[in-house]
Motif scaffolding. Structure first.
Motif, PDB file in Angstrom:
ATOM      1  N   VAL A 111      39.372  48.915  45.519  1.00  0.00           N
ATOM      2  CA  VAL A 111      39.800  49.159  43.917  1.00  0.00           C
ATOM      3  C   VAL A 111      39.340  48.467  43.101  1.00  0.00           C
ATOM      4  O   VAL A 111      38.461  47.272  43.420  1.00  0.00           O
ATOM      5  CB  VAL A 111      41.139  48.175  44.741  1.00  0.00           C
ATOM      6  CG1 VAL A 111      42.129  47.726  43.512  1.00  0.00           C
ATOM      7  CG2 VAL A 111      41.996  49.036  46.069  1.00  0.00           C
TER       8      VAL A 111
ATOM      9  N   LYS B 229      38.376  45.370  39.735  1.00  0.00           N
ATOM     10  CA  LYS B 229      39.509  44.367  39.517  1.00  0.00           C
ATOM     11  C   LYS B 229      38.344  43.893  38.411  1.00  0.00           C
ATOM     12  O   LYS B 229      37.204  43.853  38.582  1.00  0.00           O
ATOM     13  CB  LYS B 229      39.815  43.179  40.954  1.00  0.00           C
ATOM     14  CG  LYS B 229      39.970  42.001  39.766  1.00  0.00           C
ATOM     15  CD  LYS B 229      40.894  41.672  39.504  1.00  0.00           C
ATOM     16  CE  LYS B 229      41.306  39.903  38.910  1.00  0.00           C
ATOM     17  NZ  LYS B 229      41.886  40.412  37.260  1.00  0.00           N
TER      18      LYS B 229
ATOM     19  N   THR C 267      45.114  50.064  31.293  1.00  0.00           N
ATOM     20  CA  THR C 267      44.703  50.528  33.018  1.00  0.00           C
ATOM     21  C   THR C 267      43.696  49.540  32.832  1.00  0.00           C
ATOM     22  O   THR C 267      43.918  48.731  33.716  1.00  0.00           O
ATOM     23  CB  THR C 267      44.344  52.000  33.256  1.00  0.00           C
ATOM     24  OG1 THR C 267      45.216  52.990  33.185  1.00  0.00           O
ATOM     25  CG2 THR C 267      43.595  51.911  34.922  1.00  0.00           C
TER      26      THR C 267
ATOM     27  N   SER D 107      44.193  45.957  35.284  1.00  0.00           N
ATOM     28  CA  SER D 107      43.359  45.611  36.028  1.00  0.00           C
ATOM     29  C   SER D 107      43.217  43.725  35.694  1.00  0.00           C
ATOM     30  O   SER D 107      42.956  42.728  36.600  1.00  0.00           O
ATOM     31  CB  SER D 107      41.820  46.609  36.219  1.00  0.00           C
ATOM     32  OG  SER D 107      41.038  45.079  36.833  1.00  0.00           O
TER      33      SER D 107
ATOM     34  N   SER E  76      49.242  46.541  38.502  1.00  0.00           N
ATOM     35  CA  SER E  76      48.750  47.966  38.335  1.00  0.00           C
ATOM     36  C   SER E  76      49.650  48.177  36.994  1.00  0.00           C
ATOM     37  O   SER E  76      50.024  47.957  36.681  1.00  0.00           O
ATOM     38  CB  SER E  76      49.685  48.320  39.759  1.00  0.00           C
ATOM     39  OG  SER E  76      51.006  48.539  39.368  1.00  0.00           O
TER      40      SER E  76
ATOM     41  N   GLU F 278      51.409  50.629  36.495  1.00  0.00           N
ATOM     42  CA  GLU F 278      53.029  50.881  36.608  1.00  0.00           C
ATOM     43  C   GLU F 278      53.967  50.177  36.092  1.00  0.00           C
ATOM     44  O   GLU F 278      54.277  50.071  35.252  1.00  0.00           O
ATOM     45  CB  GLU F 278      53.311  51.676  37.610  1.00  0.00           C
ATOM     46  CG  GLU F 278      52.503  52.458  38.356  1.00  0.00           C
ATOM     47  CD  GLU F 278      51.111  52.540  39.029  1.00  0.00           C
ATOM     48  OE1 GLU F 278      50.780  52.048  38.531  1.00  0.00           O
ATOM     49  OE2 GLU F 278      50.941  53.406  39.954  1.00  0.00           O
TER      50      GLU F 278
END
Lengths: 231, 231
Positions: free
Chosen positions: A70, A72, A184, A188, A193, A195
DNA sequence: GCACCGACTTGAGATAGATCAAATATCTTT
DNA sequence: AAAGATATTTGATCTATCTCAAGTCGGTGC
């Protein structure tokens, strides 16, 4: 790029303003230009630092990723901004990696030149301190946002911070915000997220506070937005 | 307190080591001692900065609170540590407030003395830069922890960071960690609710990795704990 | 102009951690 | 040592946000 041009670029940076031309030349001599294309890594987490960077044009992100992959994003850096100063003053490797999110041109200023500059010029030193302080200040702001504010509040905070300075008018509607990266990536940066980010933008639109067209956000009702963001 | 003693305290700080005695005296002259008792506020968010602080003994917290009154501790400061440097270098008010969580003695070093020090001594300046950098580094660590790690992982990270340096032995069981503040404060520092913090400590105890007695935590199985914290 | 590819959106469901509440334990003060 | 006050623990419930999955949009290259 000619060293004349490098000199000119350096001279516009707040950090080097007020420096004499010969001092700037000394710095320019220790400067390396580089061009990176979208997606290229400038340094990896764990790399040793040899100086700091100035973005001439383009856009990049500083980020780390978890063992699970993931990512960040900690910081977005655009034209005229610098990054990597803090690590230079410690014997530590980069805690984040840097990646270009658009084709970019960078200047790398060697650590040695900076340390010499500090030796010679207290004003330069103070500016360096001010630069670090202000970065620290904004990180504290991030920590505050992550820990005390909801996702929606962080998005609103981001929009308000990035209004392109239309002045002090309190309720100037139609303020325009351009998202400097993909949604996106911004998500971050805000620790949300993609979404959820999308939904929030949708909701704010639906209640008439903003309107969104791709990367262009227009603030329609500043007061309502502020109110929403406050408490 | 005599200025002799102030001098002695300053001389032990990394920041002033390597400084000549007469320079330290100059700093000492611009230093003000203060004693605060538990609960006292040293400065409020929004106050202007006139210098920075050194903790002689005691403990304090830097924190902010949300409009709803939720408090978030950003930083805990103990003996020998400094705080408030960053704000001093910007024309900005404190972004956090400082409150004593134990009866404490502080030294306040005037901004003017620091600026003079920078003017005179590049070594001092570099140390100041290093100090800020390291604070910045640890803030980045916090941001990373808040955004990529679960509550349990943050607690484990905290415990591992605060083992009282028993050396490099890899699996030295019985390492002792003393929580420097109430569990509620530590929980806030880790951005966790007190209830969740309590439960996590309980669970880690139950699985035999640590044992908890009040503010004393003993790490029983370092490897298992590390593993748990990793991924 | 059409097909493709990545970015974005939308829906449904899952969950880590918060909150509320009540019971203990611990520390302070008298 | 008893009374209060404060901090901690434990249980039950709730919810903001994430994750997974399935479209849809928009730009790019052919």
């Amino acid at each position: 790029m000619s060293s004349i041009k490098v000199h000119a670029i350096l001279a516009t940076l707040p950090l080097f303003k007020e420096m004499g031309p010969e001092e700037i030349d000394r710095i320019a001599q220790n400067t390396r230009e580089s061009h990176v294309s979208r997606g290229e890594i400038i340094f990896q987490r764990g790399d040793p630092s040899h100086g700091f960077y100035v973005v001439i044009h383009g856009q990049l992100k500083l980020a780390f990723s978890s063992p699970q992959g993931v990512e960040k994003v900690v910081h977005l850096v655009g034209p005229g901004k610098t990054f990597g100063e803090a690590v230079m003053f410690m014997d530590m490797p980069y805690p984040v990696y840097a990646q270009a999110i658009a084709d970019s041109a960078l200047l790398h200023i060697a650590r040695s030149a900076v340390f010499e500059g500090i030796e010679r010029d207290p004003v330069f030193c103070r500016k360096m301190l001010a630069g670090l302080s202000s970065r620290l200040h904004s990180l504290i702001g991030d920590v505050e946002a992550y820990s005390l504010r909801s996702c929606t509040q962080r998005v609103i905070g981001y929009l308000l911070q990035h209004d392109c300075g239309c002045g002090a008018t309190d309720n100037c509607a139609g303020i325009h915000v351009n998202l400097p990266a993909s949604k996106t990536v911004i998500a971050s940066r805000l620790n949300i997220s993609p979404e959820t980010f999308s939904r929030i933008l949708h909701d704010l639109s639906a209640s008439g506070m903003i309107s969104v067209k791709g990367k262009d956000v227009t603030i329609l009702d500043m007061n309502k937005l502020r109110e929403y963001g406050q408490q």
